[in-house]
Design a protein around this motif. Structure first.
Motif, short mmCIF file in Angstrom:
data_model
loop_
_atom_site.label_atom_id
_atom_site.label_comp_id
_atom_site.label_asym_id
_atom_site.label_seq_id
_atom_site.Cartn_x
_atom_site.Cartn_y
_atom_site.Cartn_z
N PRO A 135 0.82 -1.21 0.00
CA PRO A 135 0.00 0.00 0.00
C PRO A 135 0.85 1.26 0.00
CG PRO A 135 -0.10 -1.12 2.11
CD PRO A 135 0.61 -2.02 1.17
N GLU A 136 0.33 2.29 -0.65
CA GLU A 136 1.07 3.54 -0.74
C GLU A 136 1.26 4.18 0.62
OE1 GLU A 136 -1.35 5.74 -3.37
OE2 GLU A 136 -1.08 4.33 -4.99
N SER A 137 0.24 4.15 1.40
CA SER A 137 0.35 4.74 2.73
C SER A 137 -0.61 4.06 3.68
CB SER A 137 0.02 6.23 2.67
OG SER A 137 -1.33 6.39 2.31
N ILE A 138 -0.24 4.11 4.92
CA ILE A 138 -1.07 3.52 5.95
C ILE A 138 -1.53 4.66 6.84
CG2 ILE A 138 -1.00 2.00 7.97
CD1 ILE A 138 1.00 0.32 6.32
N PRO A 139 -2.80 4.65 7.22
CA PRO A 139 -3.31 5.78 7.98
C PRO A 139 -2.46 6.08 9.21
CG PRO A 139 -5.06 4.27 7.41
CD PRO A 139 -3.78 3.61 7.02
N PRO A 140 -2.23 7.36 9.52
CA PRO A 140 -1.43 7.70 10.70
C PRO A 140 -2.16 7.30 11.97
CG PRO A 140 -2.49 9.65 9.83
CD PRO A 140 -2.78 8.54 8.87
N PRO A 141 -1.41 7.11 13.04
CA PRO A 141 -2.06 6.74 14.29
C PRO A 141 -2.90 7.89 14.83
CG PRO A 141 0.25 7.19 14.66
CD PRO A 141 0.03 7.23 13.18
N GLU A 142 -4.00 7.51 15.49
CA GLU A 142 -4.80 8.55 16.12
C GLU A 142 -4.04 9.06 17.34
OE1 GLU A 142 -8.44 7.62 18.55
OE2 GLU A 142 -9.35 8.36 16.73
N ALA A 173 -3.23 10.10 21.00
CA ALA A 173 -3.74 9.62 22.27
C ALA A 173 -4.73 10.64 22.83
CB ALA A 173 -2.59 9.42 23.25
N ALA A 174 -5.80 10.10 23.43
CA ALA A 174 -6.80 11.01 23.99
C ALA A 174 -6.19 11.81 25.13
CB ALA A 174 -7.98 10.20 24.50
N ALA A 211 -17.21 14.61 28.80
CA ALA A 211 -17.42 15.72 27.89
C ALA A 211 -18.88 16.13 27.95
CB ALA A 211 -17.06 15.29 26.47
N ALA A 253 -10.16 15.11 27.20
CA ALA A 253 -11.09 14.34 26.37
C ALA A 253 -11.58 13.09 27.10
CB ALA A 253 -10.43 13.95 25.07
N GLU A 254 -10.73 12.57 28.00
CA GLU A 254 -11.10 11.37 28.75
C GLU A 254 -12.21 11.65 29.75
OE1 GLU A 254 -9.81 8.21 29.01
OE2 GLU A 254 -8.16 8.26 27.61
N SER A 255 -12.31 12.90 30.21
CA SER A 255 -13.27 13.20 31.24
C SER A 255 -14.67 13.28 30.63
CB SER A 255 -12.91 14.51 31.92
OG SER A 255 -13.08 15.56 30.99
#
Lengths: 56, 452
Positions: A4-11, A13-14, A22, A18-20
């Motif tokens: 594959p040409e590219s692999i999606p970048p990692p998301e 970290a929250a 919302a 954002a963990e609390s």
């Protein structure tokens, strides 16, 4: 098989914020639903499988 | 030294890993099948590695569970909460797909680390996302032509007569043909796997079997009751699976660890619980004039359910029929529903129908928490929560003879002699463990523990 040409970048970290808890999107108003991955005919095929399994 | 490090010290230089995922095969069931001699190859494996039970996810459905497996995070981070989901305003239902997974998958992380992957039939992989290798999407694929990455793989699979899924409708209309197709579909899946294992380069390979889940849904009670013919056919399916497991073991590269993993346990279905019927009867769910359906709720309607046991409050500003104010009114209604739903019992036997009602923030954490159901009902074992409307009563006879359980999913790691934690291991811990075996660092955003 080609690589594959590219692999999606990692998301990212929250963040702790954002963990609390919302807040709800208050008074967001109507929004268009996201586009489906299925055509109506394809969705019927998939729904029939889910229905036969008792998942609907 | 950590237990994974001890395993790695014996690992082969190529550092390959094969995962056989067995949808619906519980830890207890696997032990029983191996001990009874129905699955001798499985029994031999269990003497060569570590076997433990896992906790699944809530709600305990395959797509939510496999999303947690493939991302190593809880639903509040991967964003998948059921086989169907809802768009709140205007109300509509939708089928989540791979596009809705909001966290990187195990195979994407492996690919970024330069590992070649091959993945066949894992649920929630349609449409197939790009990987460094190949992907055959699972049972939510409408057809094979669209189910592969790269697309050039599809014609090869057609030549192999690969099948995405057995016709599940046959289970009730033509059971003999259903059982025959289950075996044939599994055979073609293994044959395709063996061919691709030999023809394609790979470091990580996963073959997923949905057949166990399907036969368990329809034949579990017959097997438990010792029904002569149906019970025998059920065990015949697992004998066939075991024979292919033996062939797989022979075909693995030398020193390649084998992992077995499942997504949930299984138990007999005792009854169906129509929770929207209860919500309607108790004044929480109101319908407008016309057809009785969730998209036609009355403006005063307070709550509704999606399968299985997910409760959504009609919250002002979020839902189309937002009748419940934010803050205290919302919290009071949740408290009331937790109390009342938690006390539901079978009107004839007195059996509890509900194990626990969870607030979403008690079981999920992460940026997608706001899309989660407001309450999640964890059913008492054997009670299958549905969201049908227009039904005649709260309870009905089971539609299928077996159903999922939160406890007792299966995890086996070949080559590991040391003990894994006896309890408390979760499905989201599996991806970090597999990354450890592949000598790849666990991303900090993962919830699971690598056990290193």
């Amino acid at each position: 098989m080609s690589r594959p040409e590219s692999i999606p970048p990692p998301e990212k970290a929250a963040s702790p914020a954002a963990e609390s808890q919302a807040p709800e999107p208050f008074a967001a108003g109507p929004q268009a639903p996201p586009p489906s991955a299925y055509t109506p005919q394809e969705e019927e095929i998939v729904l029939a499988r889910l229905r036969a399994l008792g998942y609907l | 030294m950590g237990i994974i490090k001890r395993l790695l010290s014996r690992a082969q230089p190529e550092n390959k890993l094969f995962v056989l995922s067995l949808d619906g095969v519980s830890h207890t069931f696997a032990r029983r099948m191996s001990a009874s001699g129905v699955m001798p190859n499985l029994g031999r494996l269990f003497h060569q590695g570590a076997l433990v039970s896992l906790d699944s996810v809530l709600p305990t459905v395959s797509t939510v569970a496999w999303a947690s497996y493939m991302t190593g995070v809880n639903p509040g981070k991967h964003g998948i909460f059921g086989l169907v989901d809802r768009h709140p305003n205007p109300f509509s239902t939708l089928i989540p797909t791979s596009r809705d997974i909001k966290a990187p998958t195990l195979w994407e992380i492996l690919g970024r680390a330069g590992k070649r992957v091959g993945v066949i039939n894992v649920p929630l992989t349609f449409p197939p996302r790009k990987v460094n290798g190949f992907m055959v999407a699972g049972f939510l694929s409408p057809d094979l032509a669209q189910a592969t990455y790269p697309v050039e793989l599809a014609p090869r699979l057609m030549e192999m007569d690969y099948r995405i899924e057995v016709d599940i409708g046959l289970a009730t209309s033509e059971p003999e043909m259903f059982l025959s197709e289950l075996g044939e579909t599994m055979t073609r899946r293994f044959k395709t796997c063996f061919q691709l294992m030999n023809e394609e380069p790979w470091d990580f390979f996963q073959l997923h079997l949905t057949g166990p889940d399907r036969i368990n849904h329809f034949y579990w009670a017959a097997w438990e009751d010792g029904a002569e013919e149906a019970g025998q056919r059920f065990e015949d399916f697992y004998r066939l699976l075991d024979s292919y497991l033996g062939e797989l073991i022979e075909q693995l590269p030398p020193g390649c660890p084998l992992v077995l993993v499942s997504d949930h346990g299984f138990t007999r279905t005792l009854g169906v619980v129509y929770i929207n019927h209860w919500l309607e009867q108790n004044g929480y769910l109101l319908f407008g004039r016309g057809k009785k359906e969730l998209k036609n709720q009355h403006p005063d309607s307070k709550a509704y359910s999606l399968i299985p046991g997910r409760i959504y409050i009609n919250l002002q500003g979020r839902e189309q029929m937002g009748s419940v104010g934010q803050g205290r009114p919302y919290e009071d209604l949740r408290e009331e529903l937790i109390h009342r739903l938690g006390g539901l019992s079978h009107p004839e036997t007195g059996q509890a129908l509900v194990k626990k009602v969870h607030r979403r923030e008690d079981i999920y954490r992460g940026p997608h928490l706001t899309r989660a159901p407001d309450l999640v009902i964890e059913p008492a074992p054997g009670f299958d929560f549905k969201a049908n409307v227009g039904v005649k009563g709260l309870l009905a006879s089971p539609e299928t003879s077996g159903m999922h359980t939160f406890e007792d999913a299966l995890f086996y790691l070949g080559g590991l002699r040391a003990e894994l934690p006896g309890q408390g291991l979760k499905l989201e811990d599996v991806a970090p463990i597999l990354l450890s075996v592949m000598k790849i660092a666990t991303p900090p955003s993962m919830d699971g523990r690598p056990l290193v």
